[in-house]
Scaffold this motif. Structure first.
Motif, mmCIF file in Angstrom:
data_model
loop_
_atom_site.group_PDB
_atom_site.id
_atom_site.type_symbol
_atom_site.label_atom_id
_atom_site.label_comp_id
_atom_site.label_asym_id
_atom_site.label_seq_id
_atom_site.Cartn_x
_atom_site.Cartn_y
_atom_site.Cartn_z
ATOM 1 N N CYS A 426 0.745 -1.565 0.324
ATOM 2 C CA CYS A 426 -0.135 -0.322 0.806
ATOM 3 C C CYS A 426 1.217 1.351 0.476
ATOM 4 O O CYS A 426 1.920 1.387 0.067
ATOM 5 C CB CYS A 426 -0.690 -0.478 1.246
ATOM 6 N N TYR A 443 -3.874 -1.104 10.297
ATOM 7 C CA TYR A 443 -2.969 -2.091 10.648
ATOM 8 C C TYR A 443 -1.734 -2.416 9.703
ATOM 9 O O TYR A 443 -1.110 -1.825 9.079
ATOM 10 C CB TYR A 443 -3.756 -3.338 9.714
ATOM 11 N N LYS A 444 -0.923 -2.083 11.378
ATOM 12 C CA LYS A 444 0.906 -2.433 11.304
ATOM 13 C C LYS A 444 1.139 -3.492 11.655
ATOM 14 O O LYS A 444 0.620 -4.409 12.345
ATOM 15 C CB LYS A 444 1.503 -0.825 12.554
ATOM 16 N N PHE A 448 -0.862 -7.042 13.129
ATOM 17 C CA PHE A 448 -1.644 -7.489 12.026
ATOM 18 C C PHE A 448 -1.928 -8.478 12.017
ATOM 19 O O PHE A 448 -1.613 -9.586 12.967
ATOM 20 C CB PHE A 448 -0.061 -7.609 10.960
ATOM 21 N N LEU A 477 -2.108 -11.588 2.024
ATOM 22 C CA LEU A 477 -0.646 -10.850 2.654
ATOM 23 C C LEU A 477 0.113 -11.341 3.275
ATOM 24 O O LEU A 477 -0.414 -12.087 4.286
ATOM 25 C CB LEU A 477 -2.082 -10.043 3.874
ATOM 26 N N SER A 479 3.199 -10.847 6.630
ATOM 27 C CA SER A 479 4.181 -9.178 7.186
ATOM 28 C C SER A 479 5.296 -9.897 7.418
ATOM 29 O O SER A 479 6.335 -10.581 6.322
ATOM 30 C CB SER A 479 4.295 -10.269 8.852
ATOM 31 N N TYR A 490 -6.945 -11.504 2.611
ATOM 32 C CA TYR A 490 -7.890 -10.516 2.578
ATOM 33 C C TYR A 490 -9.136 -10.319 1.733
ATOM 34 O O TYR A 490 -9.074 -11.200 0.744
ATOM 35 C CB TYR A 490 -6.977 -9.636 1.650
ATOM 36 N N TYR A 496 -6.939 -0.765 5.921
ATOM 37 C CA TYR A 496 -5.657 -0.112 5.131
ATOM 38 C C TYR A 496 -3.810 -0.831 5.430
ATOM 39 O O TYR A 496 -4.041 -1.410 6.833
ATOM 40 C CB TYR A 496 -5.364 1.176 5.330
ATOM 41 N N TYR A 497 -2.897 -0.980 5.173
ATOM 42 C CA TYR A 497 -2.190 -1.865 5.351
ATOM 43 C C TYR A 497 -0.295 -0.945 5.530
ATOM 44 O O TYR A 497 -0.002 -0.256 4.449
ATOM 45 C CB TYR A 497 -1.328 -3.108 5.282
ATOM 46 N N GLN A 498 0.650 -0.816 6.078
ATOM 47 C CA GLN A 498 1.040 -0.188 6.224
ATOM 48 C C GLN A 498 2.497 -1.065 5.393
ATOM 49 O O GLN A 498 3.002 -2.263 5.184
ATOM 50 C CB GLN A 498 2.070 -0.989 7.949
ATOM 51 N N ILE A 502 3.578 -4.749 5.396
ATOM 52 C CA ILE A 502 2.622 -5.498 4.489
ATOM 53 C C ILE A 502 2.922 -5.775 3.366
ATOM 54 O O ILE A 502 2.349 -5.059 2.936
ATOM 55 C CB ILE A 502 1.550 -5.382 5.629
#
Length: 602
Positions: A426, A443-444, A448, A477, A479, A490, A496-498, A502
C-alpha cells in the motif's frame, strides 16, 4: 464476376480474337552487362532496377549502367533462362540482354498480358525442357504465342478482379508467414522448456543407451525416381528410392555424418546411406524422444562436427553426447506434445485469413486441453528464463502456456513466486495521518492479524485505494517484518496496511489459486535478510522463493483436503475442552450417584 459476364455478353458475345504477342505488344531490349559489373554498381539508393534472372536483381544509378536500355513504362519481363518466369514491373528498370520485355500504350493491356503469360508459364517451361542443366527458351516461344484479345473494357475488368485476388494473396502470405514464425518460436520455447531437466533426472551417454549404426553403401545407378523405400544421404530429402526390402524399420531417425550433423526422422520404412548414423534405443529410451532431445541440442552436435573441406562428425563424437533419461511415461508425453505442436507449426493448410482466427482459437483450445497434468518438480521455470527463451518478449500468454505444458508432462512445475505476479504494498501512511479512532482500520506490523489500534480517514482511504496498489479480495497478505511470514487472507473489508511491512503478491489465479498459495506460504522457508538493524523479508526474497505448482484441478483437490484438516483441527481445539467439561460433569454426577448411600436407619 457478374459485371464481367455482362461485358462479355455485350461486347463479345460470339467470342474474342486470338493474336500473336508480337502483333499486339512492343518488344523491349535489355542491357549488355556482366555479373561482375552488376556487383560493382549495386547500391541501396539506385533509381533503376536491373534484373539478372531468377531472384537476382540489384538497384543502380542510371549513370553507372553501360549502354542502358531503360524501360520507363510498365512492362512484362520474360525471364528466359534458368528459372523461366514472367514479371510485371511499373518503375524504371532494365535487364540483362538475354531476356526481353513487352509493353503497350495502354497500361491495362500490359497488365492483362502479364496475367495471360503468367497463367501459361508452364507452357514456356515445357518448351525449354531437355535443354541441359540451365533451361532456356528462345524469343520465338513468346513472340509466336497466341493470346485472346478481348475489348479493353473486358481486359480492365479481368485485371481488376485478378489484382484484387493478388492483393488478397499478398496479405494472406504476410499473415501466414507471421503466423508460422510466431508458432515456430512458440514451439521452440515449449521444446526448450520440456527438454530442460534438473539434476534429479539421470543422464547417460548416447552410446550407452542406443546402438549406433552406420548406413549402407548406396549404388546410385540402382536408385529410381520413385519407389517403395526412400534412400537418405542427408536429412532433408531422399536422394532416390529402392524397392529392395533390406531396409530400416519406420519411426527411426538419423544423424547425417557427411551432411555435417543434420538430424532427420522417418515415420516410414527407409534406407540410410553410409554417410548416416541410425539409432536403436534400449528399453529405457524412446526413439522419438531421443530425436527431439538431439534436435533441441543441435548446437551441441554442430560443435562436434570436424571442420574440413567436407565437414563430418564421427560415431565416437555422436556417442559421447549426454542424454537425459526421465521415465518412459514422461518421455512419451513429451513426444506426444511436441509432435502435435510441430504438426501445427508446419501445417500448410492453415491459410485463409478468415480461418486464421478460428484456427488460432482451436489451437489454443487444443493446447490448453493437453496441458492440464503434472509430476516431480525437476523443472524450474523462472520469469527471467521465460524472458530469455522468448527473445525477451513479454508475452504473458506464451509464459502461461509454457507453464501449463510442463505441468502436463511432469505433474507440476517449480517456479519462482515472481512468475505469478508483482510483490505489492500500500501507499505509505504517515503517523500524523492516523488517529486512535477513525473510519478505516490501519494495520501495522504489531497489529497485523489482530485488533487495530490506529485508523485513517475515509477520504484518505478512498483516494489511496483507487490511486495506488491495493489487494484484491482473496489475495494473501504477508508480514515482512516482526513475526516474518505471518499470513492473512484479505477478505475484502475496508482496511489499510502498513507499507513495506505488510505486502502481497498480485495474483490473477491463472497459475496458482490464492488458497493454494496460502498453504505454500505456511511451508515456505523464507530467505530472510538479517544484515540490517532488524530482520526483514524484502520483495526480492519473496520473488525468488520457489514453490511447486500442479494443475489448477490438482490445486483444488489439495486445497479441499487441507481445508478439511484445518476445519477438523479448529473443531477439535474448540470441541475437546467442551467435551472434557461435559464428561467431567457426567463423571461427577455418576460419582456422586454411586457414592451417595441411603443411611441405614437403626
Amino acid at each position: 464476376m457478374s459485371k464481367l459476364d455482362e461485358f462479355i455478353a455485350g461486347l463479345c458475345p460470339d467470342g474474342v480474337p486470338y493474336q500473336k504477342v508480337k502483333d499486339v505488344y512492343t518488344r523491349l531490349r535489355g542491357t549488355p552487362i556482366t555479373a561482375g559489373k552488376m556487383k560493382e554498381i549495386a547500391c541501396n539508393d539506385g533509381e533503376i532496377r536491373i534484373f539478372a534472372g531468377g531472384k537476382t536483381m540489384i538497384d543502380a544509378h542510371e549513370k553507372d549502367i553501360p549502354k542502358a536500355n531503360i524501360t520507363r513504362v510498365p512492362a512484362v519481363l520474360v525471364q528466359s533462362r534458368g528459372v523461366i518466369d514472367v514479371v510485371y514491373y511499373e518503375k524504371p528498370f532494365t535487364f540483362k540482354n538475354e531476356m526481353w520485355a513487352y509493353t503497350a500504350d495502354d497500361i491495362v493491356s500490359v497488365k492483362f498480358l502479364y496475367y495471360v503469360l503468367k497463367n501459361n508459364v508452364q507452357v514456356f517451361r515445357d518448351a525449354a525442357s531437355g535443354m541441359g542443366s540451365l533451361p532456356q527458351i528462345s524469343l520465338k516461344i513468346t513472340e509466336e504465342f497466341r493470346l485472346p484479345v478481348p475489348p479493353l473494357e473486358v481486359q480492365y475488368e479481368i485485371v481488376r478482379v485478378l489484382d484484387s485476388f493478388t492483393s488478397f494473396t499478398v496479405q494472406l502470405i504476410a499473415e501466414l508467414t507471421a503466423e508460422r514464425i510466431a508458432r515456430k518460436k512458440q514451439y521452440e520455447v515449449y521444446r526448450n522448456n520440456l527438454l530442460t531437466f534438473g539434476t534429479e533426472i539421470p543422464c547417460a551417454l548416447l552410446k550407452d543407451v542406443a546402438v549406433i549404426e552406420r548406413g549402407t553403401r548406396v549404388v546410385r545407378n540402382q536408385l529410381t525416381e520413385s519407389g517403395q523405400y526412400p534412400v537418405y544421404q542427408n536429412a532433408l530429402a531422399p536422394m532416390g528410392y529402392y524397392n529392395k526390402n533390406n531396409r530400416l524399420g519406420n519411426n527411426t531417425f538419423m544423424i547425417c555424418a557427411g551432411a555435417a550433423g543434420q538430424i532427420g526422422y522417418s515415420d516410414v520404412d527407409f534406407w540410410a546411406a553410409d554417410d548416416c548414423y541410425t539409432f536403436k534405443c534400449e528399453e529405457n529410451l524412446d526413439n522419438k524422444f531421443l530425436f527431439h532431445v538431439l534436435k533441441n541440442n543441435q548446437h551441441r552436435i554442430d560443435a562436434k562436427v570436424r571442420k574440413a573441406s567436407i565437414p563430418r562428425i564421427s560415431r565416437e563424437s555422436v556417442g559421447s553426447i549426454n542424454i537425459p533419461l526421465p521415465s518412459l511415461d514422461i518421455q512419451r508425453k513429451i513426444v506426444y506434445v511436441l509432435d502435435n505442436f510441430e504438426s501445427i507449426c508446419t501445417d500448410l493448410n492453415i491459410g485463409l485469413p478468415a480461418e486464421i482466427e478460428a484456427r488460432q482459437k482451436q489451437y489454443e483450445y487444443y493446447r490448453d486441453l493437453l496441458l492440464t497434468f503434472a509430476e516431480t518438480g525437476n523443472i524450474l521455470l523462472t520469469d527471467r528464463q521465460t524472458d530469455r527463451q522468448t527473445d525477451r518478449q513479454t508475452d504473458r500468454q506464451t509464459e502461461l502456456s509454457a507453464i501449463k505444458l510442463i505441468q502436463y508432462v511432469f505433474g507440476h512445475v517449480q517456479i519462482e513466486i515472481g512468475s505469478i505476479g508483482k510483490v505489492s504494498m500500500c501507499k505509505r501512511i504517515m503517523k500524523s495521518e492516523t488517529s486512535p479512532n477513525g473510519d478505516v482500520p490501519f494495520y501495522k506490523i504489531g497489529t497485523f492479524g489482530k485488533q487495530p489500534d490506529a485508523y485513517i480517514s475515509r477520504q484518505k482511504y478512498d483516494e489511496y485505494r483507487t490511486t495506488y496498489s491495493y489487494p484484491q479480495k482473496g489475495e494473501i497478505l504477508i508480514s515482512a517484518a516482526g513475526t516474518i511470514g505471518r499470513t492473512v487472507v484479505y477478505n475484502g473489508e475496508d482496511a489499510y496496511y502498513q507499507d513495506s511491512n505488510i505486502v502481497w503478491v498480485t495474483n490473477d489465479e491463472s497459475i496458482v489459486l490464492n488458497r493454494y498459495l496460502l498453504y505454500c506460504y505456511q511451508l515456505q522457508p523464507w530467505n530472510v535478510s538479517t544484515g540490517g538493524t532488524i530482520a526483514r523479508l524484502y520483495n526480492d526474497n519473496i520473488s525468488r522463493a520457489k514453490i511447486c505448482v500442479p494443475s489448477i484441478d490438482e490445486q483444488k483437490r489439495i486445497i479441499d483436503i487441507l481445508d478439511r484438516f484445518d476445519t477438523l483441527c479448529n473443531d477439535l481445539s474448540t470441541g475437546i475442552p467442551a467435551e472434557i467439561e461435559a464428561r467431567q460433569k457426567q463423571y461427577e454426577y455418576y460419582r456422586d450417584k454411586l457414592l451417595s448411600f441411603k443411611e441405614l436407619q437403626k
